[in-house]
Design an enzyme around this catalytic site. Structure first.
Site, PDB file in Angstrom:
ATOM      1  CB  CYS A   2      25.667  17.038  -3.225  1.00 51.14           C
ATOM      2  SG  CYS A   2      24.323  17.195  -2.037  1.00 51.14           S
ATOM      3  NE  ARG A  27      31.257  18.825  -2.592  1.00 47.76           N
ATOM      4  CZ  ARG A  27      31.281  20.115  -2.813  1.00 47.76           C
ATOM      5  NH1 ARG A  27      32.283  20.635  -3.437  1.00 47.76           N
ATOM      6  NH2 ARG A  27      30.299  20.884  -2.422  1.00 47.76           N
ATOM      7  CD1 TRP A  74      26.611  14.837   4.084  1.00 45.56           C
ATOM      8  CD2 TRP A  74      25.324  16.667   4.169  1.00 45.56           C
ATOM      9  NE1 TRP A  74      26.585  15.285   5.384  1.00 45.56           N
ATOM     10  CE2 TRP A  74      25.802  16.399   5.460  1.00 45.56           C
ATOM     11  CE3 TRP A  74      24.488  17.764   3.976  1.00 45.56           C
ATOM     12  CZ2 TRP A  74      25.477  17.192   6.555  1.00 45.56           C
ATOM     13  CZ3 TRP A  74      24.172  18.552   5.069  1.00 45.56           C
ATOM     14  CH2 TRP A  74      24.667  18.264   6.339  1.00 45.56           C
ATOM     15  CG  ASN A 100      26.287  20.290  -5.275  1.00 42.65           C
ATOM     16  OD1 ASN A 100      25.792  19.176  -5.203  1.00 42.65           O
ATOM     17  ND2 ASN A 100      27.564  20.505  -5.539  1.00 42.65           N
ATOM     18  N   GLY A 101      22.932  22.416  -3.185  1.00 41.24           N
ATOM     19  CA  GLY A 101      22.321  23.602  -2.597  1.00 41.24           C
ATOM     20  C   GLY A 101      20.924  23.292  -2.114  1.00 41.24           C
ATOM     21  CD  GLU A 486      41.971  20.382  14.440  1.00 46.60           C
ATOM     22  OE1 GLU A 486      40.951  21.057  14.628  1.00 46.60           O
ATOM     23  OE2 GLU A 486      42.122  19.618  13.469  1.00 46.60           O
ATOM     24  CE  LYS A 490      40.502  16.543  12.530  1.00 46.91           C
ATOM     25  NZ  LYS A 490      40.641  17.911  12.172  1.00 46.91           N
ATOM     26  CD  GLU A 493      36.572  15.915  12.267  1.00 43.74           C
ATOM     27  OE1 GLU A 493      35.656  16.448  11.635  1.00 43.74           O
ATOM     28  OE2 GLU A 493      37.725  16.360  12.277  1.00 43.74           O
ATOM     29  CG  HIS A 509      37.389  27.688  36.933  1.00 46.31           C
ATOM     30  ND1 HIS A 509      37.301  28.332  38.150  1.00 46.31           N
ATOM     31  CD2 HIS A 509      38.593  28.034  36.413  1.00 46.31           C
ATOM     32  CE1 HIS A 509      38.395  29.055  38.346  1.00 46.31           C
ATOM     33  NE2 HIS A 509      39.197  28.888  37.308  1.00 46.31           N
ATOM     34  CE  LYS A 608      38.480  17.864   3.156  1.00 46.51           C
ATOM     35  NZ  LYS A 608      39.096  17.814   4.492  1.00 46.51           N
TER      36      LYS A 608
HETATM   37  C1  F6R Z   1      37.201  19.053  10.747  1.00 47.82           C
HETATM   38  C2  F6R Z   1      36.737  19.613   9.517  1.00 47.82           C
HETATM   39  C3  F6R Z   1      35.739  20.727   9.554  1.00 47.82           C
HETATM   40  C4  F6R Z   1      36.193  21.841   8.600  1.00 47.82           C
HETATM   41  C5  F6R Z   1      35.128  22.938   8.494  1.00 47.82           C
HETATM   42  C6  F6R Z   1      35.584  24.076   7.606  1.00 47.82           C
HETATM   43  O1  F6R Z   1      38.166  18.068  10.523  1.00 47.82           O
HETATM   44  O2  F6R Z   1      37.159  19.214   8.481  1.00 47.82           O
HETATM   45  O3  F6R Z   1      35.571  21.211  10.842  1.00 47.82           O
HETATM   46  O4  F6R Z   1      37.399  22.358   9.073  1.00 47.82           O
HETATM   47  O5  F6R Z   1      33.950  22.395   7.987  1.00 47.82           O
HETATM   48  O6  F6R Z   1      35.832  23.660   6.306  1.00 47.82           O
HETATM   49  P1  F6R Z   1      36.666  24.539   5.302  1.00 47.82           P
HETATM   50  O7  F6R Z   1      38.054  24.628   5.819  1.00 47.82           O
HETATM   51  O8  F6R Z   1      36.581  23.818   3.984  1.00 47.82           O
HETATM   52  O9  F6R Z   1      36.027  25.887   5.250  1.00 47.82           O
END
Ligand code: F6R
Length: 613
Positions: A2, A27, A74, A100-101, A486, A490, A493, A509, A608
């Site tokens: 959050c 966030r 969140w 937060n938490g 990756e 992308k 998500e 396989h 985020k």
């Molecule tokens: C994907 C994404 C997440 C973060 C992951 C780690 O696009 O953003 O998979 O990479 O949550 O986050 P950080 O780098 O902030 O530890």
């Protein structure tokens, strides 16, 4: 996960908090709220939905005052709803909290408070905090002490800000464990508090970051910090170098698109101060590494989550190939449970954009317990992962607002490459000519990324053709295998299309059973040592009627005869090819999601910075 923003000063707190929350919406964005104190009363406005909704609510029912707190949520406990949105008031309406938490023992606390006659108005764990503070305030008659006592009762990790109608000249902020940061922004006759720097950096760049176990009393013209035991702490004031303009969208449709394009600048910035252009040497002062320690390293454990873990997988190849140090990559959420065999001559290297990811911080703590040297590669300045490490490489990517990570993926690839060259150099593994060659290759990357970005319109056309697919398979090999992971991440998500990344050789396989004319197979088939093998994967997919989209090297004449669509990238030194090869995959995912009309910057269910385990 959050976001928190708070203000105390001479100005109206409401617009400052709402503007700050907008910068933190990435966030968490399922509900939002604000509480402002005026004429001895706390006014609260909150609702489910995004900040836009809160803004409309405040326009309908204005509140103003010189002190206030706000939150974007969140959901962890209780569905996103008006009643579960923060801030949460205590029973008498005199104390209000944003948090937060997770209060891990909230059920016990709730039962205890209910038995004392408290009526709960939400399903959240946070509400217990407001009631506990009210209860302790009745005895202590001091907000700070009441918060201190409350914190002693809470299990779990927390970042919180508290305001009371009975002490209108102060806010109390605290941090316990790793539930996101608490930054205090020091202005002139005004103070700001935020879980993340971008929310307040336009007002002040002078900031203090609370450590775990610290509580601060913040008045408009000064603040003081104590630890949980009541001992005064002298915090370090830091100056944030970020430019507030870079936290704005500018002419781009979305932050993600802006951040994809910012990679040229971000990658150039990450070289500044690290590359000695006269001698073609790398220097990483932030690592605080002496030659003897560098010589003694036996193994590096890279730990991270999501996109950052994919960067770590590329890092393994770089460090092993260039510096000849064995590397193990462990997803951070598994690190503690894997009980890895880590010794005193090993390094635990965490990679994190936010520097506040709970799993990554827990893995670092585990590394510390096992006696390893702790390094981190981190973007968010002042974050926990930056502060806790013995040495850190700062990504220099600037604020990343889009939830899907892009520039904070390519920047650490450069950092890992520099780390590999640096360690190889210190350990005497590089001839002068090899070192110069490696460093020269690095310097080429920003302009190669720029060339790859120029092809955005072509990639957008391919995305338009494939926007309605139900799934996709991404294949890569060698150093580009993590790029397949990756690319798939992308796509899934932000477009909610199922996508799987696979080591190309594994297709036969199992996943080959999926291939038919409906399933696009995205292959990274650039000109490297694995090119011929990738061509045979393309043939295998085509033989089953699959539609192949290839990331290919400009000038390749064979690939157009095989693949259905091509995303061209310039020829790049192979050890750095992931930095360039991922660009079209980021653009492809972005344009599919926009073609589907989805909320690219704030995809559903994601946040985020993942500050819960
Ligand atoms: C994907 C994404 C997440 C973060 C992951 C780690 O696009 O953003 O998979 O990479 O949550 O986050 P950080 O780098 O902030 O530890």
């Amino acid at each position: 996960m959050c976001g928190i923003v708070a203000y105390i000063g001479e100005r109206d707190a409401t617009p400052i908090i709402i503007e700050g929350l907008k910068k933190l919406e990435y966030r968490g964005y399922d509900s939002a709220g604000i509480a402002v104190l005026s004429d001895g009363l706390i006014g609260v406005r909150r609702d489910a939905g995004k900040i836009r909704r809160l803004e409309a609510l405040v326009a309908e029912q204005p509140i103003s005052g010189n002190i206030g707190i706000g939150h974007t949520r969140w959901a962890t406990h209780g569905a996103p709803s008006q009643q579960n949105a923060h801030p949460h008031l205590s029973a008498n309406g005199r104390v209000v909290v944003v948090h937060n938490g997770i209060v891990e023992n909230y059920l016990t606390l709730r039962e205890e408070l209910s038995a004392e006659g408290v009526e709960f108005r939400s399903e959240t764990d946070t509400e217990t905090i407001a009631h506990l503070i009210e209860k302790f305030y009745a005895v202590e008659k001091d907000l700070f002490r009441a918060v201190q006592k409350t914190l002693q009762r809470l299990k779990g990790a927390h970042g919180l800000v508290v305001m009371s109608a009975d002490e209108p000249d102060r806010l109390i902020a605290a941090r316990l464990g790793n539930a996101g940061g608490v930054a205090i922004g020091v202005g002139e006759g005004e103070m700001f508090i935020a879980s993340d720097v971008p929310a307040i950096v336009e007002h002040t760049r002078n900031m203090v970051f609370l450590e775990s176990g610290q509580i601060a009393i913040i008045r408009k013209d000064h603040f003081q910090v104590e630890n949980l035991a009541g001992k005064a702490v002298t915090p370090k004031l830091q100056t944030i170098p970020w430019d507030p303009v870079s936290a704005e969208k500018g002419n781009y449709r979305h932050f993600m698109q802006k951040e994809i394009h910012e990679q040229v600048r971000a990658l150039s910035d990450t070289l500044i101060g690290r590359v000695d252009f006269d001698n073609y040497r790398i220097k990483l002062d932030g690592l605080n590494l002496d030659e003897q320690t560098a010589m003694s390293i036996q193994k590096i454990f890279i730990t991270a989550c999501g996109t950052a873990a994919h960067a770590g997988m590329v890092g393994k190849i770089l460090l092993e190939r260039i510096a000849r140090i064995p590397v193990e990559v462990l997803v951070a959420s598994e690190f503690r449970y894997a009980d890895p065999i880590v010794g005193e001559n090993d390094v635990v290297l965490a990679i994190s954009q936010s520097g506040e990811t709970a799993d990554t911080l827990a893995a670092m703590e585990e590394g510390r317990k096992k006696g390893a040297l702790l390094w981190s590669i981190v973007n968010a300045i002042g974050s926990q992962a930056m502060r806790q490490a013995d040495g850190c490489i700062s990504m220099q990517a600037g604020p990343e607002i889009g939830v899907a990570s892009t520039k904070a993926f390519t920047a650490p690839l450069m950092d890992l490459y520099m780390l590999a060259v640096y360690l190889a150099d210190v350990r005497g593994l590089l001839s002068r000519s090899r070192r110069i060659e490696l460093v020269k290759d690095l310097l080429k990357i920003p302009s190669l990324v720029e060339k790859a970005l120029e092809r955005e319109p072509e990639v957008a056309l391919i995305a338009e053709k494939f926007k309605d697919v139900k799934g996709a398979l991404y294949l890569g090999r060698g150093i580009n295998m993590p790029i397949a992971y990756e690319g798939a991440l992308k796509l899934k998500e932000i477009s909610y299309i199922h996508a799987e990344g696979y080591p190309a050789g594994e297709m036969k396989h199992g996943p080959i059973a999926l291939v038919d004319k409906e399933l696009p197979v995205v292959v990274i088939a650039t000109k490297d040592d694995w090119y011929d093998k990738m061509i045979s994967q393309v043939e295998q997919a085509k033989a089953r009627g699959g539609k192949v989209i290839a990331v290919a090297t400009e000038g390749d004449e064979l690939i157009p005869t095989l693949a259905d669509e091509i995303m061209w990238v310039p020829k790049t030194p192979w050890l750095l090819s992931p930095v360039v090869d991922v660009i079209p995959l980021q653009i492809f995912a972005y344009h599919i999601a926009t073609a589907l009309g989805l909320d690219v910057d704030q995809p559903r269910n994601l946040a985020k910075s993942v500050t819960v385990e």
